[in-house]
Design an enzyme around this catalytic site. Structure first.
Site: not given
Ligand SMILES: NC(=O)c1ccc[n+]([C@@H]2O[C@H](COP(=O)([O-])OP(=O)(O)OC[C@H]3O[C@@H](n4cnc5c(N)ncnc54)[C@H](OP(=O)(O)O)[C@@H]3O)[C@@H](O)[C@H]2O)c1
Length: 230
Positions: A100, A113
């Site tokens: 991130s 985070y």
């Molecule tokens: N969205 C942003 O603005 C952003 C920016 C920078 C980086 N990121 C990174 O991108 C990645 C994906 O995030 P996202 O934005 O797509 O958020 P999201 O829609 O909340 O997706 C995160 C996914 O990770 C899963 N997860 C969480 N804890 C877990 C665990 N212990 N074991 C297995 N799966 C787990 C969640 O499952 P559940 O739904 O079942 O909990 C969900 O499917 C993350 O690493 C996040 O930090 C996101």
């Protein structure tokens, strides 16, 4: 499962919690069966969550949970799936860790985070060095805000424990800001996926990519996303 129906029989969902080694072991065994000796082309570590809370008041358990998901869990999966990425006599696959902009910067009230993503970046750099001799590339993709479910998951209930902390009014403002500006100005999932896929397919990827929204929409530019190497 919805994705399995949409993507057909070539898609094999592996559902597991990155914090539970026995679930990862089961998934790794299932993967081995599906690959039937073929090498795994890539492992993408994407699982993540974001814990809100001012650092003077967050429960140590919140930080522990965050580090378990964002750092320890990622290494558990890498260790367990690695044999499929680099089997004897086959071209090695690659590891892509989703960090991130919080892997180098910070956002107020998201200290757990930031600690997790900074940790993931340190782990990735070291792993890259250690795997050079094995020919496995280790790439970091560090996105800015993307309009995913991570934002609606920031509910009012999560800030209730801090109602007497002195930070509460600012926390309320932060949630409001997330629901308005952050989500409105975030890049779309489609835009991010297009960049992700280009990096995934790149035969000679850089070590690290920052993927952020362009400040201004350029007339001729279809993608409103900026990709910075390093
Ligand atoms: N969205 C942003 O603005 C952003 C920016 C920078 C980086 N990121 C990174 O991108 C990645 C994906 O995030 P996202 O934005 O797509 O958020 P999201 O829609 O909340 O997706 C995160 C996914 O990770 C899963 N997860 C969480 N804890 C877990 C665990 N212990 N074991 C297995 N799966 C787990 C969640 O499952 P559940 O739904 O079942 O909990 C969900 O499917 C993350 O690493 C996040 O930090 C996101």
């Amino acid at each position: 499962m919805e994705l399995a129906v949409a993507l057909g029989s070539q898609f094999r969902p592996l559902v597991f919690d990155v914090c539970k080694q026995e679930e990862i072991d089961r998934a790794a065994a299932e993967l081995g069966e599906a690959l039937a000796g073929a090498p795994l082309a890539a492992l993408v570590n994407n699982a993540g969550s974001a814990e809100i809370g001012p650092l003077l008041h967050v429960a140590p358990e919140s930080l522990r949970r965050q580090l378990d998901t964002l750092v320890v869990g990622q290494l558990r999966v890498i260790q367990s799936f690695f044999p499929y990425l680099a089997p004897e006599g086959a071209a090695p696959g690659r590891i892509i860790n989703i960090s991130s902009v919080s892997g180098v910067g910070i956002n107020r009230f998201f200290g757990c985070y930031a600690a997790g993503k900074h940790g993931l970046e340190g782990l990735t750099k070291t792993l890259r060095d250690e795997l050079t001799a094995r020919g496995v590339r280790v790439v970091v993709i560090a996105p800015g805000n993307i309009a995913t479910d991570i934002w609606p998951k920031q509910t009012d209930t999560l800030i209730e424990p801090y109602s007497d902390s002195g930070y509460y009014p600012e926390l309320v403002k932060t949630l409001h800001q997330i629901r308005t500006n952050t989500v409105k100005n975030a890049m779309s999932v489609e835009e991010f996926c297009e960049v992700f896929y280009a990096i995934f397919r790149n035969g000679k990827p850089a070590d690290r990519y920052t993927v952020v929204k362009k400040r201004r929409r350029r007339f001729l530019s279809r993608l409103r996303v900026r990709v910075i190497e390093g």
